[in-house]
Motif scaffolding. Structure first.
Motif, short mmCIF file in Angstrom:
data_model
loop_
_atom_site.label_atom_id
_atom_site.label_comp_id
_atom_site.label_asym_id
_atom_site.label_seq_id
_atom_site.Cartn_x
_atom_site.Cartn_y
_atom_site.Cartn_z
N HIS A 41 4.63 12.31 -7.41
CA HIS A 41 4.71 13.38 -6.42
C HIS A 41 3.76 13.15 -5.25
N GLN A 42 2.86 12.17 -5.39
CA GLN A 42 1.99 11.70 -4.32
C GLN A 42 1.02 12.76 -3.82
N HIS A 124 3.69 4.56 -5.39
CA HIS A 124 3.18 4.10 -4.10
C HIS A 124 4.06 4.67 -2.99
N ALA A 125 3.42 5.24 -1.98
CA ALA A 125 4.16 5.80 -0.85
C ALA A 125 4.85 4.69 -0.08
N PRO A 201 3.65 18.53 -4.40
CA PRO A 201 3.73 19.78 -5.17
C PRO A 201 3.34 21.02 -4.39
N ASP A 202 2.27 20.93 -3.58
CA ASP A 202 1.84 22.14 -2.86
C ASP A 202 2.85 22.53 -1.79
N SER A 203 3.58 21.57 -1.23
CA SER A 203 4.62 21.91 -0.25
C SER A 203 5.76 22.68 -0.91
N ILE A 204 6.16 22.24 -2.10
CA ILE A 204 7.23 22.94 -2.81
C ILE A 204 6.79 24.33 -3.22
N MET A 205 5.54 24.46 -3.68
CA MET A 205 5.03 25.77 -4.06
C MET A 205 5.03 26.72 -2.86
N ASN A 277 4.25 8.71 4.40
CA ASN A 277 2.90 8.73 3.82
C ASN A 277 2.88 9.36 2.43
N THR A 278 3.96 10.04 2.05
CA THR A 278 3.95 10.72 0.76
C THR A 278 5.17 10.44 -0.11
N VAL A 279 6.29 10.05 0.46
CA VAL A 279 7.48 9.85 -0.35
C VAL A 279 7.35 8.54 -1.13
#
Length: 596
Positions: A41-42, A124-125, A201-205, A277-279
């Protein structure tokens, strides 16, 4: 509550584990294997299941990675951890100062004839791999996608977390999930993008107004999401986690098991927005030429707190400030040498837990006395638990996760009679914190443009510190939240509603550490008499209210303006926190906030 597991490695466990990893590398025909501190989930924080770096090497810092080759294994760490890593890893590992030394430069040096270096494409992103592959062009060093070799040898690896998800009340969120999804979908349509893949995770939350417990101290749940340009959301999260939500997610959200995520990505029509940077690299591989580069669509909206989130944060900080005052008053009444770091940590958590809104602490409390205070992200253990001796400085960095906000505060506290050198260094750190607190700056500047303001008093004395001046903070979410930062690497313009920390410090290895931290929120600055009314300016509003140790301040080193700020701040602390404490704590607070 989350289920906790012991996953850290002792230094004597490092050599056999590394040997088993190298045997797997040989079986796969690899010259090396990369072990990041990351999950699929990066996010910045990982569950026990994903603590591969700590299990393999013993290093428990929140950032870093290992590059294990057949004859050398580098543990790459930034400036925050250059002291800590020496105490945690065995001699078979070589600490590498990163990013001073890049992974690609190190690989080219250690593999001059070339080689095949494996990596797990989930961990790894895509942007990291793209950059690394470009930098390795022509070197003979190849990056090879492969299975996770650490998982093969980690026989007692904890299972993935499966904690229940809860709805986050609208009164604290300030905007419904449906409205958020519709707003962000409009941005996708403007950009001509059909969908966006979200893995943080925090974006989905934030997007769905839910909170979880898969990560210790962080109210997030593991999952993946696809936001479509019509406002629909596909959520890939274990159904067992979502069973208690009822109809909270509404008709706009379709629920799926996580194992269907990659197939759903492969079936998307392009362009599909991803944050490189995160996917994870494996998602970029599945998208191919349908990939459209762009930031996480939730990142900036999440960072720009709305009125309800700011009000909640302000209220949470007042209750948290009262807990801090209770702790500081108790600590001041103890005899030097009578307490250990663990006792301070325990007492502080007890003070916070008197608040029914507290869900958890926001990170493992740092309570470092004397030389331990010089370890920036120190965590007390049975082996390191030290007594607070006369003349010590105690660095106490802690926070709480409340339903209405996340707190993070650091105070450096004098134990007994402290030396003049320590007091002078403390005062320079305080001057930097005050300078940042008073700053006004033009709209459009980023953290990199203003972070030096907090360093100037230290620079003037030939001193500095190896961490950023500040990080973003979530709204009952992660205590470290991007993309905003007060750091040399931050290009993100600061905007109203963003909450950040203001925390300069100074650390003398083997002697003492100092850090002072308040949380602040960006606001529009009022126009000053004689100012340029056409030039929009921003400023800070302080959220944190707790005394700064006056015993450590060399008053003669403060300017008149700095004294006015400090006295005004302490007057506010007394006015806001005083009614929330009583007895001995109130008496102590009155003395601790007296003018200087």
């Amino acid at each position: 509550m989350y289920q906790s597991f012991e996953v850290t490695a002792r230094p004597d466990q490092g050599p056999p584990r590394l040997a088993r990893l190298r045997a797997e590398m040989q079986a796969e025909g690899l010259s090396g294997f990369l072990v990041p501190r990351a999950d699929a989930h990066q996010g910045e924080y990982v569950a026990a299941h994903d603590e591969r770096l700590a299990w393999l090497t013993g290093f428990t810092g929140s950032a870093g990675f290992c590059a294990a080759l057949t004859d050398v294994a580098g543990v790459f760490i930034d400036g925050r951890y250059r002291t800590q890593v020496k105490a945690q890893v065995a001699d078979v590992y070589t600490p590498v100062p990163w990013p001073d030394v890049t992974l690609t430069a190190w690989l080219k040096e250690k593999l001059p004839q070339g080689g095949r270096v494996g990596f797990d494409p989930w961990l790894h992103a895509a942007g990291q791999i793209r950059s690394a592959e470009a930098e390795l062009q022509g070197s003979g060093v190849e990056l090879i996608r492969c299975d996770n070799l650490v998982d093969r040898i980690w026989q007692d690896q904890p299972p993935p977390p499966m904690e229940p998800v809860k709805a986050h009340p609208l009164e604290f969120a300030g905007e419904s999930a449906a409205d958020k999804a519709a707003r962000l979908a409009g941005e996708l349509r403007k950009a001509g993008q059909k969908a966006a893949v979200i893995t943080l995770p925090d974006s989905i939350m934030w997007l769905l107004n839910i909170r979880g417990a898969d990560i210790p101290r962080n109210p997030v749940a593991h999952g993946f999401a696809i936001l479509h340009d019509d406002g629909r959301v596909d959520l890939f999260m274990a159904a067992a986690k979502l069973s208690g939500l009822g109809d909270h997610l509404g008709p706009m959200v379709a629920q799926h098991e996580p194992d269907g995520f990659l197939d759903a990505v492969a079936a998307l029509s392009g362009p599909v927005r991803v944050d490189l940077n995160t996917v994870p690299q494996i998602v970029a591989d599945r998208l191919g030429d349908r990939l459209a580069e762009g930031g996480d669509p939730c990142a900036l909206p999440k960072a720009r707190k709305n009125a309800a989130e700011i009000a909640g944060a302000a209220e949470a900080h007042l209750r948290d400030g009262a807990a801090m005052v209770e702790l500081l008053a108790w600590l001041d009444a103890q005899t030097p040498g009578s307490l250990t770091e663990t006792q301070v940590v325990t007492r502080l958590e007890e003070c916070r837990r008197r608040d029914n809104a507290l869900q958890d602490i926001s990170f493992e409390t740092i309570a470092g006395t004397g030389p331990n205070g010089a370890i920036m992200h120190y965590r007390v253990t049975e082996e390191t638990d030290s007594r607070l001796e006369d003349g010590h400085l105690l660095v106490l960095d802690s926070g709480g996760q409340y339903l209405d906000g996340t707190t993070d505060i650091t105070r450096t506290i004098a134990i007994g009679t402290v030396g003049q050198e320590e007091r002078s260094c403390f005062t320079r750190v305080l001057k930097g914190m005050i300078a940042m607190s008073m700053l006004r700056w033009p709209v459009g500047l980023a953290g990199r443009d203003i972070e030096c303001v907090a360093r100037l008093p230290l620079w003037a004395a030939g001193q500095d510190f190896n961490h950023g001046v500040g990080h973003g903070v979530g709204a009952y979410l992660s205590v470290h939240e991007g993309p905003q930062r007060l750091a040399r690497v931050s290009h993100v313009p600061l905007e109203p509603g963003m909450i950040l920390s203001n925390e300069p410090g100074y650390y003398r290895e083997g002697a003492f550490g100092i850090r002072i931290e308040n949380l602040v929120v960006v606001e529009e600055a009022p126009t000053l008499p004689g100012g340029d009314g056409e030039r929009a300016m921003l400023c800070w509003r302080t959220l944190t209210y707790a005394p700064i140790d006056r015993r450590l301040i060399v008053a003669e080193m403060l300017t008149a303006e700095e004294r006015r700020w400090l006295n005004a701040y302490h007057a506010e602390v007394a006015a806001r926190i005083g009614p929330r404490v009583g007895g001995d704590a109130r008496k102590w607070l009155d003395a601790a906030t007296a003018p200087i």
